[in-house]
Scaffold this motif. Structure first.
Motif, PDB file in Angstrom:
ATOM      1  N   PHE A  36       0.743  -1.225  -0.003  1.00  0.00           N
ATOM      2  CA  PHE A  36      -0.052  -0.090  -0.028  1.00  0.00           C
ATOM      3  C   PHE A  36       0.790   1.401   0.017  1.00  0.00           C
ATOM      4  O   PHE A  36       0.452   2.246  -0.630  1.00  0.00           O
ATOM      5  N   ILE A  37       1.953   1.363   1.000  1.00  0.00           N
ATOM      6  CA  ILE A  37       2.807   2.508   0.988  1.00  0.00           C
ATOM      7  C   ILE A  37       3.704   2.610  -0.485  1.00  0.00           C
ATOM      8  O   ILE A  37       3.770   3.698  -0.833  1.00  0.00           O
ATOM      9  N   TYR A  38       3.913   1.450  -1.148  1.00  0.00           N
ATOM     10  CA  TYR A  38       4.662   1.571  -2.307  1.00  0.00           C
ATOM     11  C   TYR A  38       3.809   2.224  -3.519  1.00  0.00           C
ATOM     12  O   TYR A  38       4.263   3.193  -4.132  1.00  0.00           O
ATOM     13  N   VAL A  39       2.439   1.865  -3.535  1.00  0.00           N
ATOM     14  CA  VAL A  39       1.629   2.094  -4.464  1.00  0.00           C
ATOM     15  C   VAL A  39       1.468   3.604  -4.166  1.00  0.00           C
ATOM     16  O   VAL A  39       1.200   4.395  -5.029  1.00  0.00           O
ATOM     17  N   ALA A  40       1.293   3.970  -3.046  1.00  0.00           N
ATOM     18  CA  ALA A  40       0.727   5.349  -2.714  1.00  0.00           C
ATOM     19  C   ALA A  40       1.807   6.330  -3.050  1.00  0.00           C
ATOM     20  O   ALA A  40       1.849   7.312  -3.362  1.00  0.00           O
ATOM     21  N   LEU A  41       3.112   5.936  -2.720  1.00  0.00           N
ATOM     22  CA  LEU A  41       4.484   6.718  -3.070  1.00  0.00           C
ATOM     23  C   LEU A  41       4.711   6.776  -4.478  1.00  0.00           C
ATOM     24  O   LEU A  41       4.974   7.929  -5.136  1.00  0.00           O
ATOM     25  N   VAL A  42       4.302   5.745  -5.266  1.00  0.00           N
ATOM     26  CA  VAL A  42       4.591   6.018  -6.553  1.00  0.00           C
ATOM     27  C   VAL A  42       3.410   6.677  -7.300  1.00  0.00           C
ATOM     28  O   VAL A  42       3.851   7.656  -8.063  1.00  0.00           O
ATOM     29  N   ALA A  43       2.231   6.706  -6.755  1.00  0.00           N
ATOM     30  CA  ALA A  43       1.337   7.552  -7.474  1.00  0.00           C
ATOM     31  C   ALA A  43       1.582   9.145  -6.856  1.00  0.00           C
ATOM     32  O   ALA A  43       1.690   9.998  -7.743  1.00  0.00           O
ATOM     33  N   ALA A  61       2.907  16.666  -0.128  1.00  0.00           N
ATOM     34  CA  ALA A  61       3.735  15.755   0.843  1.00  0.00           C
ATOM     35  C   ALA A  61       3.344  15.998   2.038  1.00  0.00           C
ATOM     36  O   ALA A  61       3.547  14.970   2.889  1.00  0.00           O
ATOM     37  N   ALA A  62       2.837  16.818   2.564  1.00  0.00           N
ATOM     38  CA  ALA A  62       2.346  17.194   3.901  1.00  0.00           C
ATOM     39  C   ALA A  62       0.686  16.416   4.044  1.00  0.00           C
ATOM     40  O   ALA A  62       0.895  15.759   5.135  1.00  0.00           O
ATOM     41  N   VAL A  68      -0.211   9.323   6.572  1.00  0.00           N
ATOM     42  CA  VAL A  68       0.548   8.254   7.571  1.00  0.00           C
ATOM     43  C   VAL A  68       0.270   8.389   8.722  1.00  0.00           C
ATOM     44  O   VAL A  68       0.442   7.308   9.781  1.00  0.00           O
ATOM     45  N   LEU A  69       0.391   9.626   9.630  1.00  0.00           N
ATOM     46  CA  LEU A  69       0.062   9.653  10.905  1.00  0.00           C
ATOM     47  C   LEU A  69      -1.227   9.514  11.483  1.00  0.00           C
ATOM     48  O   LEU A  69      -1.468   8.706  12.361  1.00  0.00           O
ATOM     49  N   CYS A  70      -2.173   9.374  10.398  1.00  0.00           N
ATOM     50  CA  CYS A  70      -3.426   9.139  10.893  1.00  0.00           C
ATOM     51  C   CYS A  70      -3.548   7.396  10.804  1.00  0.00           C
ATOM     52  O   CYS A  70      -4.185   6.931  11.812  1.00  0.00           O
ATOM     53  N   LEU A  71      -2.979   6.804   9.866  1.00  0.00           N
ATOM     54  CA  LEU A  71      -2.774   5.331  10.363  1.00  0.00           C
ATOM     55  C   LEU A  71      -2.006   4.820  11.319  1.00  0.00           C
ATOM     56  O   LEU A  71      -2.465   3.760  11.959  1.00  0.00           O
ATOM     57  N   LYS A  72      -1.112   5.622  11.327  1.00  0.00           N
ATOM     58  CA  LYS A  72      -0.252   5.360  13.102  1.00  0.00           C
ATOM     59  C   LYS A  72      -1.367   5.459  14.118  1.00  0.00           C
ATOM     60  O   LYS A  72      -1.361   4.656  15.077  1.00  0.00           O
TER      61      LYS A  72
END
Length: 86
Positions: A36-43, A61-62, A68-72
């Protein structure tokens, strides 16, 4: 449409796999999260490298950082409530 069908097939196969072998979940979750993080970063990176202004790139970027903070935070709350099985 192809992505949606692939997503549905992935969800169904994971549901079947975890119902058959319950001990697979701790190993499957990091793979899913990493994908999920890979796909999100690529997009995001492909969008950031486009013709956007510097301010748009900073805001995007913000927004990703906030996501990411919400997921954490959700992970933290689930741990406090004892919702997760890890």
């Amino acid at each position: 449409l192809f992505t949606a069908v692939g997503n549905l097939a992935g969800v169904l196969s994971v549901l079947v796999a975890t119902s058959v072998v319950n001990s697979i979940t701790p190993y499957l979750m990091p793979v899913v999260a990493g994908t999920f993080i890979y796909v999100a970063l690529v997009a995001i990176l492909s969008e950031l490298s486009g013709t956007s202004t510097k301010m748009q790139r900073i805001l995007q970027a913000a927004a990703f950082g906030v996501g990411v903070l919400c997921l954490k935070y959700v992970t933290f709350v689930e741990g406090k409530l004892g919702v997760c099985a890890h």
